[in-house]
Design a protein around this motif. Structure first.
Motif, PDB file in Angstrom:
ATOM      1  N   THR A   5      42.124  57.770  32.813  1.00 21.85           N
ATOM      2  CA  THR A   5      41.677  57.968  34.189  1.00 21.85           C
ATOM      3  C   THR A   5      42.849  57.967  35.160  1.00 21.85           C
ATOM      4  O   THR A   5      42.837  58.683  36.159  1.00 21.85           O
ATOM      5  N   THR A   6      43.885  57.177  34.865  1.00 19.16           N
ATOM      6  CA  THR A   6      44.985  57.011  35.822  1.00 19.16           C
ATOM      7  C   THR A   6      46.312  57.606  35.363  1.00 19.16           C
ATOM      8  O   THR A   6      47.298  57.525  36.087  1.00 19.16           O
ATOM      9  N   LYS A   7      46.344  58.220  34.195  1.00 24.72           N
ATOM     10  CA  LYS A   7      47.637  58.649  33.635  1.00 24.72           C
ATOM     11  C   LYS A   7      48.394  59.632  34.519  1.00 24.72           C
ATOM     12  O   LYS A   7      49.616  59.629  34.541  1.00 24.72           O
ATOM     13  N   SER A   8      47.712  60.452  35.306  1.00 25.85           N
ATOM     14  CA  SER A   8      48.405  61.426  36.151  1.00 25.85           C
ATOM     15  C   SER A   8      48.658  60.894  37.574  1.00 25.85           C
ATOM     16  O   SER A   8      49.209  61.607  38.404  1.00 25.85           O
ATOM     17  N   ARG A   9      48.295  59.667  37.824  1.00 22.32           N
ATOM     18  CA  ARG A   9      48.483  59.090  39.153  1.00 22.32           C
ATOM     19  C   ARG A   9      49.789  58.294  39.215  1.00 22.32           C
ATOM     20  O   ARG A   9      50.342  57.917  38.195  1.00 22.32           O
ATOM     21  N   ARG A  10      50.236  58.002  40.416  1.00 18.76           N
ATOM     22  CA  ARG A  10      51.409  57.156  40.605  1.00 18.76           C
ATOM     23  C   ARG A  10      51.064  55.731  40.194  1.00 18.76           C
ATOM     24  O   ARG A  10      49.969  55.246  40.478  1.00 18.76           O
ATOM     25  N   SER A  85      45.148  52.752  41.198  1.00 16.90           N
ATOM     26  CA  SER A  85      44.525  51.597  41.843  1.00 16.90           C
ATOM     27  C   SER A  85      43.466  50.999  40.927  1.00 16.90           C
ATOM     28  O   SER A  85      42.636  51.709  40.367  1.00 16.90           O
ATOM     29  N   MET A  86      43.500  49.680  40.805  1.00 21.40           N
ATOM     30  CA  MET A  86      42.545  48.981  39.951  1.00 21.40           C
ATOM     31  C   MET A  86      41.614  48.075  40.758  1.00 21.40           C
ATOM     32  O   MET A  86      40.893  47.272  40.197  1.00 21.40           O
ATOM     33  N   GLY A  87      41.663  48.194  42.083  1.00 18.71           N
ATOM     34  CA  GLY A  87      40.768  47.413  42.926  1.00 18.71           C
ATOM     35  C   GLY A  87      41.525  46.519  43.887  1.00 18.71           C
ATOM     36  O   GLY A  87      42.730  46.301  43.757  1.00 18.71           O
ATOM     37  N   SER A  88      40.798  45.993  44.830  1.00 20.41           N
ATOM     38  CA  SER A  88      41.392  45.166  45.878  1.00 20.41           C
ATOM     39  C   SER A  88      41.257  43.686  45.561  1.00 20.41           C
ATOM     40  O   SER A  88      40.286  43.247  44.937  1.00 20.41           O
ATOM     41  N   LEU A  89      42.232  42.926  46.021  1.00 21.72           N
ATOM     42  CA  LEU A  89      42.180  41.467  45.940  1.00 21.72           C
ATOM     43  C   LEU A  89      41.696  40.855  47.251  1.00 21.72           C
ATOM     44  O   LEU A  89      41.493  39.659  47.336  1.00 21.72           O
ATOM     45  N   GLY A  90      41.556  41.692  48.275  1.00 20.37           N
ATOM     46  CA  GLY A  90      41.093  41.201  49.564  1.00 20.37           C
ATOM     47  C   GLY A  90      42.090  41.518  50.658  1.00 20.37           C
ATOM     48  O   GLY A  90      43.052  42.255  50.459  1.00 20.37           O
ATOM     49  N   PHE A  91      41.844  40.943  51.836  1.00 19.52           N
ATOM     50  CA  PHE A  91      42.713  41.215  52.970  1.00 19.52           C
ATOM     51  C   PHE A  91      42.964  39.932  53.755  1.00 19.52           C
ATOM     52  O   PHE A  91      42.228  38.951  53.630  1.00 19.52           O
ATOM     53  N   THR A  92      44.023  39.968  54.562  1.00 23.80           N
ATOM     54  CA  THR A  92      44.366  38.858  55.441  1.00 23.80           C
ATOM     55  C   THR A  92      44.733  39.407  56.803  1.00 23.80           C
ATOM     56  O   THR A  92      44.987  40.608  56.963  1.00 23.80           O
ATOM     57  N   ASP A  93      44.790  38.524  57.752  1.00 19.20           N
ATOM     58  CA  ASP A  93      45.310  38.833  59.090  1.00 19.20           C
ATOM     59  C   ASP A  93      44.578  39.976  59.782  1.00 19.20           C
ATOM     60  O   ASP A  93      45.196  40.744  60.533  1.00 19.20           O
ATOM     61  N   LEU A  94      43.279  40.078  59.581  1.00 15.83           N
ATOM     62  CA  LEU A  94      42.490  41.093  60.286  1.00 15.83           C
ATOM     63  C   LEU A  94      42.444  40.750  61.770  1.00 15.83           C
ATOM     64  O   LEU A  94      42.092  39.633  62.151  1.00 15.83           O
ATOM     65  N   LYS A  95      42.823  41.732  62.579  1.00 14.60           N
ATOM     66  CA  LYS A  95      42.767  41.565  64.031  1.00 14.60           C
ATOM     67  C   LYS A  95      42.177  42.827  64.635  1.00 14.60           C
ATOM     68  O   LYS A  95      42.667  43.931  64.409  1.00 14.60           O
ATOM     69  N   TRP A  96      41.114  42.648  65.414  1.00 15.37           N
ATOM     70  CA  TRP A  96      40.565  43.738  66.193  1.00 15.37           C
ATOM     71  C   TRP A  96      41.186  43.602  67.579  1.00 15.37           C
ATOM     72  O   TRP A  96      40.827  42.717  68.355  1.00 15.37           O
ATOM     73  N   PRO A 122      49.162  40.926  33.366  1.00 19.24           N
ATOM     74  CA  PRO A 122      50.495  41.463  33.068  1.00 19.24           C
ATOM     75  C   PRO A 122      50.586  42.986  33.085  1.00 19.24           C
ATOM     76  O   PRO A 122      51.678  43.528  33.166  1.00 19.24           O
ATOM     77  N   ASP A 123      49.456  43.666  33.057  1.00 17.99           N
ATOM     78  CA  ASP A 123      49.461  45.126  33.098  1.00 17.99           C
ATOM     79  C   ASP A 123      49.277  45.682  34.511  1.00 17.99           C
ATOM     80  O   ASP A 123      49.097  46.878  34.696  1.00 17.99           O
ATOM     81  N   MET A 124      49.369  44.791  35.517  1.00 17.55           N
ATOM     82  CA  MET A 124      49.146  45.216  36.899  1.00 17.55           C
ATOM     83  C   MET A 124      50.179  44.603  37.838  1.00 17.55           C
ATOM     84  O   MET A 124      50.728  43.536  37.580  1.00 17.55           O
ATOM     85  N   GLY A 125      50.396  45.317  38.928  1.00 10.00           N
ATOM     86  CA  GLY A 125      51.193  44.805  40.024  1.00 10.00           C
ATOM     87  C   GLY A 125      50.317  44.699  41.253  1.00 10.00           C
ATOM     88  O   GLY A 125      49.203  45.238  41.297  1.00 10.00           O
ATOM     89  N   GLU A 151      47.958  49.601  38.476  1.00 12.00           N
ATOM     90  CA  GLU A 151      48.321  49.603  37.064  1.00 12.00           C
ATOM     91  C   GLU A 151      49.825  49.828  36.870  1.00 12.00           C
ATOM     92  O   GLU A 151      50.438  50.644  37.567  1.00 12.00           O
ATOM     93  N   ILE A 152      50.406  49.087  35.916  1.00  9.69           N
ATOM     94  CA  ILE A 152      51.799  49.278  35.503  1.00  9.69           C
ATOM     95  C   ILE A 152      51.802  50.258  34.350  1.00  9.69           C
ATOM     96  O   ILE A 152      51.029  50.120  33.407  1.00  9.69           O
ATOM     97  N   ARG A 153      52.672  51.245  34.426  1.00  7.91           N
ATOM     98  CA  ARG A 153      52.722  52.290  33.406  1.00  7.91           C
ATOM     99  C   ARG A 153      53.072  51.697  32.031  1.00  7.91           C
ATOM    100  O   ARG A 153      52.447  52.020  31.034  1.00  7.91           O
TER     101      ARG A 153
END
Length: 161
Positions: A5-10, A85-96, A122-125, A151-153
């Motif tokens: 699914t991700t082989k051709s992506r950065r 992309s393998m998904g989000s871990l969340g967000f911080t410092d949201l300011k409207w 270990p297979d992700m950054g 994902e780490i290549r």
């Protein structure tokens, strides 16, 4: 094994701190604001123009969550769909910083501010992305920092980055 699914992506190794992606533009209409607010944030200043004019916001304004959702959609279209992309871990410092008003145009940037290997996967950054979202008058509307797994290549290659 390479993920088909991700082989051709950065991958994580291809990303650089300081890399910036332009987001938008998208114009928010009264109908957009009403539809989102009706379903997700039914407060008077998102649903009723008279009540909105009399509120702190001074007019019909999009929900902050709608501003966030639009920004994330732009990030998905312009950046997340191009990387492993393998998904989000969340967000911080949201300011409207200011409301996104009816007929405003939202645009901005998403910049990579940090990269690190995951200690638990270990297979992700982990890439940290700073949003700077603005209206058509270049006034800051929203900021936030998003952490995303990528994902780490080749996980067998070590390194702190």
């Amino acid at each position: 094994m390479t993920n088909p699914t991700t082989k051709s992506r950065r991958h994580f190794e291809d990303l650089q701190i300081g890399e910036t992606v332009a987001l938008g533009p998208i114009t928010i209409s009264k109908a957009d604001i009403l539809a989102f607010a009706t379903e997700f944030d039914p407060l008077p200043f998102h649903l009723d123009e008279k009540a909105a004019r009399e509120s702190l916001l001074g007019g019909l304004a999009a929900s902050g969550w709608q501003t966030g959702a639009l920004s994330l959609r732009m990030l998905a279209d312009r950046f997340l769909s191009t990387i492993a992309s393998m998904g989000s871990l969340g967000f911080t410092d949201l300011k409207w910083k200011r409301p996104l008003m009816k007929d405003d145009t939202l645009s901005g940037t998403a910049s990579i501010t940090a990269l690190r290997r995951s200690s638990t996967h270990p297979d992700m950054g982990i890439v940290t992305i700073a949003f700077d979202m603005r209206n058509q008058n270049d006034q800051q509307v929203m900021t936030l920092n998003l952490a995303n797994l990528v994902e780490i290549r080749d996980p067998s290659i070590g390194g702190s980055r």
